[in-house]
Design an enzyme around this catalytic site. Structure first.
Site, PDB file in Angstrom:
ATOM      1  N   THR A   1       1.650  -4.260   4.257  1.00  0.00           N
ATOM      2  CA  THR A   1       1.482  -4.563   5.685  1.00  0.00           C
ATOM      3  C   THR A   1       0.986  -5.994   5.923  1.00  0.00           C
ATOM      4  O   THR A   1       1.206  -6.552   6.994  1.00  0.00           O
ATOM      5  CB  THR A   1       0.459  -3.602   6.340  1.00  0.00           C
ATOM      6  N   ASP A   2       0.311  -6.568   4.913  1.00  0.00           N
ATOM      7  CA  ASP A   2      -0.435  -7.806   5.191  1.00  0.00           C
ATOM      8  C   ASP A   2       0.435  -9.013   5.542  1.00  0.00           C
ATOM      9  O   ASP A   2       0.025  -9.853   6.340  1.00  0.00           O
ATOM     10  CB  ASP A   2      -1.367  -8.133   4.021  1.00  0.00           C
TER      11      ASP A   2
ATOM     12  N   THR B   1       0.832  -1.213   0.000  1.00  0.00           N
ATOM     13  CA  THR B   1       0.000   0.000   0.000  1.00  0.00           C
ATOM     14  C   THR B   1       0.861   1.254   0.000  1.00  0.00           C
ATOM     15  O   THR B   1       0.461   2.283  -0.538  1.00  0.00           O
ATOM     16  CB  THR B   1      -0.920  -0.018   1.244  1.00  0.00           C
TER      17      THR B   1
HETATM   18  C1  SIN Z   1      -1.053  -2.975   2.787  1.00  0.00           C
HETATM   19  O1  SIN Z   1       0.096  -2.768   2.438  1.00  0.00           O
HETATM   20  O2  SIN Z   1      -1.537  -2.360   3.776  1.00  0.00           O
HETATM   21  C2  SIN Z   1      -1.980  -3.943   2.138  1.00  0.00           C
HETATM   22  C3  SIN Z   1      -1.491  -4.482   0.850  1.00  0.00           C
HETATM   23  C4  SIN Z   1      -0.233  -5.272   0.982  1.00  0.00           C
HETATM   24  O3  SIN Z   1      -0.016  -5.900   2.015  1.00  0.00           O
HETATM   25  O4  SIN Z   1       0.535  -5.278   0.005  1.00  0.00           O
END
Ligand code: SIN
Length: 326
Positions: free
Chosen positions: A97-98, A18
């Site tokens: 983040t995932d 993200t």
């Molecule tokens: C994010 O980064 O918050 C969600 C998408 C990902 O993990 O690439």
């Protein structure tokens, strides 16, 4: 001191997420596509980074939900390459983040870096009205320049988390990460680190663990380890389906199963029966807990004595890496 940190060379590796996401409307914080903006452009959007000795490299450009061994293998190789350079003080990785906690744990287990390797991220896309990526990136570069820092850590929302403990705990808030009972290592305040705990203890003698890297570079995939949950009405359908599939296609046979149990790693009796069949077929069964905090405290006799004090996601990786040695 601050000037000394600024002069240290750091390498920023982009993998997507993200933090590199783009939405068609600036007010849209969820309807975006992750992994669109190149890492060089992310840096260009953070004016305080201008003039620092920074190098960038785009290693991948993905939504981290799609993370897998092939990217980890490539990433570990690039991180190791840069850590081995005397002039490089540390490495920053921009990441979704995932699955950030899985990548952080994988890199720590494999490389045990003697220099800082700092994963950072964002919960709002680069196109958001108030993106959180730029401050996170600035803080991550600061941590990667700290002469005392080492090991793999995550930096998000002003906090520094050890790879061993970091977990994504919120699906929307910008302070989405937590280190559970251990708490964060420290925080970054206006470019200054404040530590609550020492840096991670595991640390290789060289700039990274060359044997650890060689182990994962010599294989096409990690040993198959499945992650299951115990819950109300749980039964052995999934476990038996996996065993039946493996009877047809032996390469699909799981070498291990991590089961996220209720509370202190307890399992529904029906699931337990099926797991006993898997164990009898040679599958290593490890119990973790589905509780957000705490660990499985070993208690008396158990059909599945192997327990993990890691989250199920990390317990799965730890078991897969352990099985590489067998
Ligand atoms: C994010 O980064 O918050 C969600 C998408 C990902 O993990 O690439």
């Amino acid at each position: 001191m601050a000037d000394e940190i600024q002069m240290r060379r750091r390498v920023i590796l982009g993998t997507g997420g993200t933090i590199a996401g783009r939405a068609s409307r600036a007010g849209d914080n969820v309807g975006y596509v992750a992994g669109q903006v190149g890492v060089a452009d992310l840096l260009a959007g953070v004016p305080p980074l201008a003039g620092l000795a920074l190098e960038v490299e785009q290693v991948a450009q993905i939504d981290s939900k799609d993370m897998g061994f092939a990217v980890w293998q490539l990433l570990a190789g690039r991180v190791a390459h840069h850590l081995a350079r005397d002039e490089v003080a540390g490495v920053v990785i921009t990441h979704g983040t995932d699955t950030l906690e899985e990548t952080a744990f994988f890199l720590q287990q494999v490389l045990q870096p003697a220099k800082p390797v700092v994963l950072t991220c964002a919960m709002r896309p680069a196109t958001a009205l108030v993106p959180d990526g730029p401050q996170n990136l600035l803080d991550a570069v600061t941590v990667a320049g700290d002469a005392a820092a080492h090991g793999v850590v995550a930096v998000c929302a002003g906090q520094i988390h050890a790879a061993q403990h970091v977990t994504k705990v919120h699906s929307y808030r910008t302070d989405a990460f937590d280190s559970g009972d251990a708490g964060p290592i420290g925080c970054v305040e206006e470019g200054v680190l404040r530590l609550f705990h020492p840096w991670p203890a595991q640390r290789s003698a060289g700039s990274f663990d060359t044997a650890g890297l060689a182990r994962i570079q010599g294989v096409k995939a990690l040993p198959r380890v499945e992650w299951l949950n115990s819950h109300a009405d749980a039964d052995g359908t999934l476990v038996r389906a996996l065993l039946a599939l493996a009877a047809q296609e032996p390469e699909r046979m799981p070498r291990g199963m991590v089961v996220a149990g209720t509370g202190n790693g307890t399992l529904h009796w029906s699931l337990m029966e099926a797991l006993s069949e898997a164990q009898a077929a040679g599958v290593r069964v490890v119990r973790a807990t589905r509780c957000a905090r705490g660990r499985v405290v070993p208690a008396g006799q158990n059909r599945f004595p192997e327990v993990s004090d890691l989250s199920p996601a990390k317990a799965r990786l730890a078991l897969a890496l352990a099985l590489l040695e067998v």
